[in-house]
Design a protein around this motif. Structure first.
Motif, PDB file in Angstrom:
ATOM      1  N   LEU A 370       0.961  -1.384  -0.140  1.00  0.00           N
ATOM      2  CA  LEU A 370      -0.271   0.171  -0.222  1.00  0.00           C
ATOM      3  C   LEU A 370       0.707   1.336   0.113  1.00  0.00           C
ATOM      4  O   LEU A 370       0.202   2.097  -0.693  1.00  0.00           O
ATOM      5  N   GLU A 371       1.902   0.964   0.298  1.00  0.00           N
ATOM      6  CA  GLU A 371       2.984   2.187   0.828  1.00  0.00           C
ATOM      7  C   GLU A 371       3.395   2.124  -0.156  1.00  0.00           C
ATOM      8  O   GLU A 371       4.859   3.511  -0.587  1.00  0.00           O
ATOM      9  N   GLY A 372       3.706   1.569  -1.402  1.00  0.00           N
ATOM     10  CA  GLY A 372       4.505   1.557  -2.683  1.00  0.00           C
ATOM     11  C   GLY A 372       5.860   0.581  -2.312  1.00  0.00           C
ATOM     12  O   GLY A 372       5.924   0.883  -3.074  1.00  0.00           O
ATOM     13  N   LYS A 373       5.630   0.494  -1.885  1.00  0.00           N
ATOM     14  CA  LYS A 373       7.483  -0.346  -1.518  1.00  0.00           C
ATOM     15  C   LYS A 373       7.045  -2.198  -2.314  1.00  0.00           C
ATOM     16  O   LYS A 373       6.102  -2.153  -2.600  1.00  0.00           O
ATOM     17  N   SER A 374       8.506  -2.421  -2.558  1.00  0.00           N
ATOM     18  CA  SER A 374       8.198  -3.932  -3.078  1.00  0.00           C
ATOM     19  C   SER A 374       7.732  -5.076  -1.889  1.00  0.00           C
ATOM     20  O   SER A 374       8.401  -4.397  -0.750  1.00  0.00           O
ATOM     21  N   GLN A 375       7.295  -5.663  -2.089  1.00  0.00           N
ATOM     22  CA  GLN A 375       7.293  -7.321  -0.922  1.00  0.00           C
ATOM     23  C   GLN A 375       7.099  -8.585  -1.620  1.00  0.00           C
ATOM     24  O   GLN A 375       6.405  -8.759  -2.660  1.00  0.00           O
ATOM     25  N   PRO A 376       7.887  -9.667  -1.195  1.00  0.00           N
ATOM     26  CA  PRO A 376       7.839 -10.425  -1.507  1.00  0.00           C
ATOM     27  C   PRO A 376       6.199 -10.967  -1.445  1.00  0.00           C
ATOM     28  O   PRO A 376       4.949 -10.583  -0.625  1.00  0.00           O
ATOM     29  N   PRO A 377       6.221 -12.564  -1.799  1.00  0.00           N
ATOM     30  CA  PRO A 377       4.745 -12.580  -1.687  1.00  0.00           C
ATOM     31  C   PRO A 377       4.061 -13.034  -0.299  1.00  0.00           C
ATOM     32  O   PRO A 377       4.755 -13.653   0.032  1.00  0.00           O
ATOM     33  N   LEU A 378       2.621 -13.202  -0.011  1.00  0.00           N
ATOM     34  CA  LEU A 378       2.448 -13.294   1.232  1.00  0.00           C
ATOM     35  C   LEU A 378       2.402 -14.594   1.687  1.00  0.00           C
ATOM     36  O   LEU A 378       2.714 -15.046   3.144  1.00  0.00           O
ATOM     37  N   ARG A 379       2.328 -15.867   0.672  1.00  0.00           N
ATOM     38  CA  ARG A 379       2.243 -17.270   1.272  1.00  0.00           C
ATOM     39  C   ARG A 379       3.124 -17.947  -0.094  1.00  0.00           C
ATOM     40  O   ARG A 379       2.578 -17.289  -0.548  1.00  0.00           O
ATOM     41  N   LYS A 380       3.320 -18.697   0.062  1.00  0.00           N
ATOM     42  CA  LYS A 380       3.185 -19.349  -1.162  1.00  0.00           C
ATOM     43  C   LYS A 380       1.853 -20.563  -1.377  1.00  0.00           C
ATOM     44  O   LYS A 380       1.802 -20.846  -2.501  1.00  0.00           O
ATOM     45  N   HIS A 381       0.746 -21.172  -0.137  1.00  0.00           N
ATOM     46  CA  HIS A 381       0.065 -21.696  -0.543  1.00  0.00           C
ATOM     47  C   HIS A 381      -1.130 -21.072  -0.143  1.00  0.00           C
ATOM     48  O   HIS A 381      -1.046 -20.604   1.155  1.00  0.00           O
ATOM     49  N   TRP A 382      -2.151 -21.234  -0.836  1.00  0.00           N
ATOM     50  CA  TRP A 382      -2.980 -20.483  -0.813  1.00  0.00           C
ATOM     51  C   TRP A 382      -4.915 -21.438  -0.381  1.00  0.00           C
ATOM     52  O   TRP A 382      -4.674 -21.755  -1.617  1.00  0.00           O
ATOM     53  N   PHE A 383      -4.871 -20.742   0.616  1.00  0.00           N
ATOM     54  CA  PHE A 383      -6.308 -21.944   0.226  1.00  0.00           C
ATOM     55  C   PHE A 383      -7.459 -21.352  -0.040  1.00  0.00           C
ATOM     56  O   PHE A 383      -7.724 -21.163   0.908  1.00  0.00           O
ATOM     57  N   PHE A 384      -8.800 -22.270  -0.385  1.00  0.00           N
ATOM     58  CA  PHE A 384     -10.161 -21.431   0.135  1.00  0.00           C
ATOM     59  C   PHE A 384     -10.741 -22.950  -0.363  1.00  0.00           C
ATOM     60  O   PHE A 384     -10.763 -24.181  -0.736  1.00  0.00           O
ATOM     61  N   ARG A 385     -12.151 -22.999   1.239  1.00  0.00           N
ATOM     62  CA  ARG A 385     -12.849 -24.122   1.039  1.00  0.00           C
ATOM     63  C   ARG A 385     -14.423 -23.698   1.865  1.00  0.00           C
ATOM     64  O   ARG A 385     -14.280 -22.525   1.761  1.00  0.00           O
ATOM     65  N   ARG A 386     -14.978 -24.671   1.194  1.00  0.00           N
ATOM     66  CA  ARG A 386     -16.753 -24.030   1.513  1.00  0.00           C
ATOM     67  C   ARG A 386     -17.215 -25.219   1.362  1.00  0.00           C
ATOM     68  O   ARG A 386     -17.356 -25.972   0.948  1.00  0.00           O
ATOM     69  N   ARG A 387     -18.445 -25.428   3.006  1.00  0.00           N
ATOM     70  CA  ARG A 387     -18.438 -26.369   3.319  1.00  0.00           C
ATOM     71  C   ARG A 387     -19.823 -26.359   3.384  1.00  0.00           C
ATOM     72  O   ARG A 387     -20.678 -25.309   3.856  1.00  0.00           O
ATOM     73  N   GLU A 388     -20.889 -27.437   2.668  1.00  0.00           N
ATOM     74  CA  GLU A 388     -21.821 -26.865   2.811  1.00  0.00           C
ATOM     75  C   GLU A 388     -22.993 -28.539   3.174  1.00  0.00           C
ATOM     76  O   GLU A 388     -22.258 -28.804   3.140  1.00  0.00           O
ATOM     77  N   GLY A 389     -24.577 -28.594   2.701  1.00  0.00           N
ATOM     78  CA  GLY A 389     -25.094 -29.582   2.845  1.00  0.00           C
ATOM     79  C   GLY A 389     -26.718 -29.349   2.504  1.00  0.00           C
ATOM     80  O   GLY A 389     -27.074 -28.661   2.028  1.00  0.00           O
ATOM     81  N   GLY A 390     -27.401 -30.520   2.554  1.00  0.00           N
ATOM     82  CA  GLY A 390     -29.040 -30.928   2.381  1.00  0.00           C
ATOM     83  C   GLY A 390     -29.182 -30.697   1.090  1.00  0.00           C
ATOM     84  O   GLY A 390     -27.607 -31.220   0.493  1.00  0.00           O
ATOM     85  N   ASN A 391     -30.162 -31.623   0.841  1.00  0.00           N
ATOM     86  CA  ASN A 391     -30.932 -32.212  -0.470  1.00  0.00           C
ATOM     87  C   ASN A 391     -30.182 -31.038  -2.035  1.00  0.00           C
ATOM     88  O   ASN A 391     -30.219 -31.154  -2.702  1.00  0.00           O
ATOM     89  N   ARG A 392     -30.537 -29.532  -1.804  1.00  0.00           N
ATOM     90  CA  ARG A 392     -30.135 -28.496  -2.962  1.00  0.00           C
ATOM     91  C   ARG A 392     -28.422 -28.926  -2.881  1.00  0.00           C
ATOM     92  O   ARG A 392     -28.079 -28.170  -3.577  1.00  0.00           O
ATOM     93  N   TYR A 393     -27.139 -28.753  -2.059  1.00  0.00           N
ATOM     94  CA  TYR A 393     -25.839 -28.675  -2.043  1.00  0.00           C
ATOM     95  C   TYR A 393     -25.709 -30.283  -2.340  1.00  0.00           C
ATOM     96  O   TYR A 393     -24.053 -30.405  -2.688  1.00  0.00           O
TER      97      TYR A 393
END
Length: 468
Positions: A370-393
């Motif tokens: 945000l301050e305009g400085k260089s920065q390494p990637p925040l993490r090596k691995h990024w995870f996304f997950r969603r749990r759901e249930g019921g007849n609809r899903y």
């Protein structure tokens, strides 16, 4: 022979005392100035609901006008590679407010009214952004949609917010009646209220009132403004639909309604920013704008060229518009393709406000960017997950891991894992699962280990009342 009198000796004693007093006051003021720290910045986080990556004119929409959000983002840094933690509501909100992956604070899926169809229980011991800012002397507020619990100990006032004015539940069945399953979830702190008007207008007006009150104090504030729009039902005021249909020849009725709901939302955000400017608060307020997940395709959302949308771990469900503004600290009209996600706002805002970042977060600050400085990637691995249930899903759990340009995902529990290279195939059209088994196996093992880590945190309400 008499010695010459000094000039000071000729000055009357009363004037000498006056000069000495002025000198002491000057020294005191100088010392105070030297020791005074800059005023703590206010923080306003604006989270909208189900806004697609391509559903702002500044992100490519050609049939939609969002001048106020566009101008807001232009005041600071626009992100083209920002991700929601989850393709649905509750988990992303839990991640944003705690700085942890949502499963690790008990919210893998959507929290709902009926226990048999509720897929999360916000971990009571998890510290929120509101807790942290409150402890640092800020007045903390939430206006709008909560969606992280309907009862104690998971109501906003019990999770660090001094002020709550909004909707406890997941979605409104009607933007004017403010009910869900015929239950009134509108609250002013712990009191049930029955305000009249469109929810977007109510949240806007309440926010303007909050800002006007805060402008009269020296106390810094942290305000989380969470609009319901443009979540279903797609119910804009009639005059906004008429405005869109007059302007956009050939637009479908379905698309016109969603465009009108977004443009109505844009006007509300414009009023909020106008109030910030008129009160002078925008001089020292960090403003964040983003969405909790991608747009819902079947109601006409535009996710740009990205594949799919809300409820999906393809890019269209996860990649969202985002902008951050901080006058004199973030360069206006700047743009960045640096990758960050919802939960990373937690340490970033703490660090920007000079507040000690809690230990052991999953999130990482991107303040240097945000301050305009260089920065390494925040993490090596990024995870996304969603749990759901019921007849609809169909008992649905979907997940993804991104590592560099590679992304492994399972968008249906009944389908095999898919592997994509987002650098060469950003639209996720060429599944490389069979062509690159080495990368497939590497990411599959990492994803499995992460899911096992999540298993340490319960996501259902404990049987006894001593929730931990």
């Amino acid at each position: 022979m008499k010695q010459k009198e000094s000039h000071l000796m000729r000055v009357p004693h009363s004037l000498q005392a006056f000069f000495f007093l002025l000198l002491i006051l000057f020294w005191s003021a100088s010392a105070a100035d030297a020791n005074t720290k800059p005023a703590s910045p206010n923080v306003l986080v604006i989270l909208v609901d189900d806004l697609g990556y391509g559903d702002l004119s500044s992100y490519g929409a050609s049939d939609l006008k969002s001048p106020h959000i566009d101008k807001l983002i232009a005041r600071g840094m626009k992100f083209t590679n920002f991700y929601a933690n989850c393709p649905v509501c509750s988990p992303t909100r839990a991640a944003l407010l705690t700085g942890h992956y949502q499963d690790l604070v008990g919210v893998p899926g959507v929290i709902r009214t009926h226990p048999e169809n509720s897929w999360g229980y916000f971990l009571p011991s998890a510290s929120t952004l509101a807790n942290v800012f409150q402890q640092a002397g800020y007045h903390t507020g939430i206006i709008g949609k909560w969606h992280l619990g309907l009862e104690s100990p998971n109501t906003p006032n019990e999770r660090g917010f001094d002020t709550f004015r909004g909707f406890l539940g997941d979605m409104m069945d009607d933007y004017y009646l403010h009910r869900r399953h015929n239950v009134n979830y509108m609250r002013f702190n712990q009191q049930t209220i029955t305000p009249k008007g469109h929810a977007t207008d109510l949240f806007t007006d309440w926010t303007c009132e909050f800002l006007e009150q805060q402008a009269k104090t020296t106390e810094p504030f942290f305000l989380y403004l969470a609009y319901n729009a443009p979540h279903t039902p797609i119910q804009p005021p009639d005059e906004w639909i008429e405005k869109v249909t007059r302007r956009e020849a050939g637009i479908t009725a379905k698309r016109a309604k969603l465009v009108a709901l977004i443009e109505h939302l844009d006007a509300g955000i414009g009023k909020v920013i106008q109030t910030l400017d008129q009160t002078g608060l925008s001089e020292n307020t960090i403003i964040v704008f983003t969405s909790d997940n991608g747009g819902q395709v079947n109601v006409g959302a535009n996710n740009g060229n990205l594949r799919d949308g809300k409820q999906s771990v393809y890019e269209g469900g996860l990649k969202v518009p985002a902008g951050i503004v901080w006058k004199n600290r973030i360069a206006p009209h700047s743009q960045n393709d640096f990758m960050a996600m919802s939960m990373d706002l937690f340490p970033t805002l703490c660090e920007a406000a000079g507040i000690t970042v809690p230990a052991n977060l999953d999130a990482v600050s991107f303040l240097p960017t945000l301050e305009g400085k260089s920065q390494p990637p925040l993490r090596k691995h990024w995870f996304f997950r969603r749990r759901e249930g019921g007849n609809r899903y169909g008992g649905k759990t979907i997940e993804a891991i991104r590592s560099g340009d590679w992304k492994l995902l399972q968008n249906s529990p009944f389908a095999p894992l898919e592997l994509y290279n987002l650098k060469t195939d950003p639209l996720e059209t060429k599944d490389l699962a069979h062509k690159n088994r080495k990368k497939f196996n590497e990411l599959s093992a990492l994803l499995r280990a992460e899911i096992q880590r999540y298993g340490s945190v319960p996501w259902q309400k404990p049987l006894n009342s001593a929730a931990k």
